[in-house]
Design an enzyme around this catalytic site. Structure first.
Site, mmCIF file in Angstrom:
data_model
loop_
_atom_site.group_PDB
_atom_site.id
_atom_site.type_symbol
_atom_site.label_atom_id
_atom_site.label_comp_id
_atom_site.label_asym_id
_atom_site.label_seq_id
_atom_site.Cartn_x
_atom_site.Cartn_y
_atom_site.Cartn_z
ATOM 1 N N HIS A 108 40.340 34.496 35.238
ATOM 2 C CA HIS A 108 40.411 35.361 34.120
ATOM 3 C C HIS A 108 39.633 36.655 34.403
ATOM 4 O O HIS A 108 40.423 37.920 34.293
ATOM 5 C CB HIS A 108 39.881 34.975 32.920
ATOM 6 C CG HIS A 108 39.875 36.022 31.628
ATOM 7 N ND1 HIS A 108 40.795 35.860 30.733
ATOM 8 C CD2 HIS A 108 39.183 36.984 31.265
ATOM 9 C CE1 HIS A 108 40.950 36.734 29.912
ATOM 10 N NE2 HIS A 108 39.674 37.452 30.203
ATOM 11 N N GLU A 109 38.256 36.946 34.976
ATOM 12 C CA GLU A 109 37.704 37.905 35.198
ATOM 13 C C GLU A 109 38.219 38.705 36.524
ATOM 14 O O GLU A 109 38.116 39.774 36.606
ATOM 15 C CB GLU A 109 36.316 37.555 35.378
ATOM 16 C CG GLU A 109 35.400 36.892 34.200
ATOM 17 C CD GLU A 109 35.528 37.801 32.841
ATOM 18 O OE1 GLU A 109 35.649 39.208 33.044
ATOM 19 O OE2 GLU A 109 35.717 37.472 31.616
ATOM 20 N N HIS A 112 40.961 41.222 35.377
ATOM 21 C CA HIS A 112 40.205 42.319 35.012
ATOM 22 C C HIS A 112 39.763 43.186 36.339
ATOM 23 O O HIS A 112 40.063 44.417 36.441
ATOM 24 C CB HIS A 112 39.077 42.247 34.143
ATOM 25 C CG HIS A 112 39.443 41.591 32.769
ATOM 26 N ND1 HIS A 112 40.326 42.050 31.893
ATOM 27 C CD2 HIS A 112 38.883 40.362 32.075
ATOM 28 C CE1 HIS A 112 40.348 41.318 30.798
ATOM 29 N NE2 HIS A 112 39.645 40.205 30.920
#
EC number: 3.4.24.-
Length: 450
Positions: A22-23, A26
């Protein structure tokens, strides 16, 4: 204790993988948009490991593995020197900022596709959805589904195995009816049957959707014949031996092993008159089940194992594809999970699904441990499921989540200026309170299931 440690380790691995994915979404898009990333952290609290790359990004693995974050250069958080202002997140266009925020959930969806792609290349073992028995007066009985019937599709979506059937049935919670395409096992003579779901009393956290309809899948046959008798057990003391066939219990004919199991469980310390067959000769014995604790009351235990006839190969199926077809199947599977997750969240809001079905970290840890113990072809789909849920939930328009940030950007695009800091701060506080309440409810549900 070992089981707890295994569940915990499997949970930490799952959480670490999914948070990193997920990170990284980003992080990767932020870098592509020219934003300076100051820190990429997996976990919170004290840093256990850290490293800084040549672009000045600090990579951190922290003590508490319950989340992660990507810290980007931003004038709203701290002063930025003039020569770096064009690298600040707040100075990028609305479209670029939206792409950076949305990249986290998108990365979760891509990971789910990748996980299923690997699974479909390895091969997913399953069991064809062939009906073994139908409970009297059940929804399936009213629809005249007969034993030996194979469930080919649910509302037009093909169901090659029982897992596919369960996935589609869960999505029908709150619906008035569903159409199942059936055919005799081994035949292509399909017909559609309509199931009336208006009185379907199904709770996902308590029972299986298939059995709640009154359907018992065709599985390995368990005969009332003893395969093994434990030494010094109640069965051994009664004189039972391996190879004995139990014919009657208290004068009642015994045709199913499950009936005998229930009689033993319900009669701890009480005498059961058995009529058995040993090497072709009849014999009468008295069995007194031992007592042991279970679910708040004493249950009977006798120390025997039945003879199990394995499921014939024609009932087994392995879903395995080449690399290109596996991509198609993995994408379709992920899409089905995304639709199911959105549907279930919507039904939680409308009340069609009860709030006690929410699961928290304890339930997830148990699922992680169980699937990891079964093997990689079970653990990867579990990771895919949690990854999809993580992506969908993060897109909710709730401040503090990615969806809340996207909502603020949409408002900024429409009104031509950012939402005021005061309004954003107020919304973040409300969002944090709601998130804590939901997490508290999920934890309460977890503890109530222990």
């Amino acid at each position: 204790m070992l089981s707890f440690l295994w569940d915990l380790a499997s949970f930490i691995v799952a959480l670490g993988v999914l948070i990193t994915v997920h990170e990284f979404g980003h992080f990767w898009v932020a870098r592509r948009c020219g934003v300076r990333v100051e820190r990429f952290s997996i976990g919170f609290g004290k840093a256990l490991w850290r490293r800084t790359d040549k672009l000045g990004t600090e990579y951190v693995i922290a003590l508490i593995p319950l989340g992660g974050y990507v810290k980007m250069l931003d004038e709203r958080a701290e002063p930025v020197v003039p020569e770096l202002r064009h690298h600040a997140f707040n100075n990028k266009s609305v479209g670029q900022r939206a792409a950076i925020i949305a990249a986290g959930p998108v990365a979760n969806f891509i990971f789910a596709i990748f996980a299923y792609w690997l699974v479909f290349i390895i091969g997913v073992p399953g069991v064809r959805p062939v009906v073994g028995e139908i409970a009297a007066n059940s929804i399936a009985a009213e629809a005249q589904i007969a034993p030996g019937t194979e469930l080919k599709a649910v509302d037009g979506i093909e169901t090659p195995d029982w897992d596919a059937v369960r996935l589609q049935l869960v999505d029908k919670i709150g619906d008035e009816s569903t159409t199942i395409t059936v055919a005799p096992f081994g035949s292509d003579q399909r017909r559609d049957v309509k199931l009336d779901l208006r009185h379907w009393a199904f709770e996902p956290d308590k029972e299986d959707p298939v059995s709640s309809l009154g359907i018992r899948p065709r599985g390995p046959q368990i005969e009332p014949v003893l395969e093994n008798v434990q030494p010094n057990s109640a069965a051994s003391k009664a004189g039972l031996q391996a190879g004995d066939r139990i014919v009657k219990v208290d004068g009642q004919p015994l045709t199913q092993w499950v009936t005998f199991v229930m009689l033993v469980r319900d009669n701890p310390g009480k005498s059961l008159a058995l009529e058995i067959e040993r090497q072709g000769s009849p014999l009468s014995l008295t069995l007194i089940p031992e007592s042991k604790p279970g679910n708040g009351k004493a249950i009977g235990f006798v120390g025997i194992e039945p003879k199990v006839i394995p499921l014939p190969d024609e009932y087994k199926v392995v879903r395995q594809y080449g690399p290109f077809n596996a991509i198609v199947e993995a994408t379709d599977k992920t899409w089905q999970l995304m639709k199911l997750t959105v549907s279930m969240l919507g039904k939680l809001i409308t009340g069609d699904v009860k709030l006690n079905n929410l699961s928290g970290p304890i339930s997830i840890a148990k699922g992680a441990g169980m699937t990891a113990e079964l093997g990689v072809v079970y653990y990867l789909p579990f990771l895919a499921l949690i990854s999809v849920n993580l992506g969908i939930i993060n897109l909710f328009p709730l401040p503090v989540l990615d969806g809340g940030h996207l909502l603020f950007l949409a408002i900024e695009k429409i009104k031509g200026g950012p939402v005021s800091e005061r309004v954003q701060d107020f919304c973040y506080r409300i969002g944090s309170i709601l998130l804590v309440l939901l997490m508290g409810l999920a934890l309460f549900n977890d503890f109530s299931r222990l």
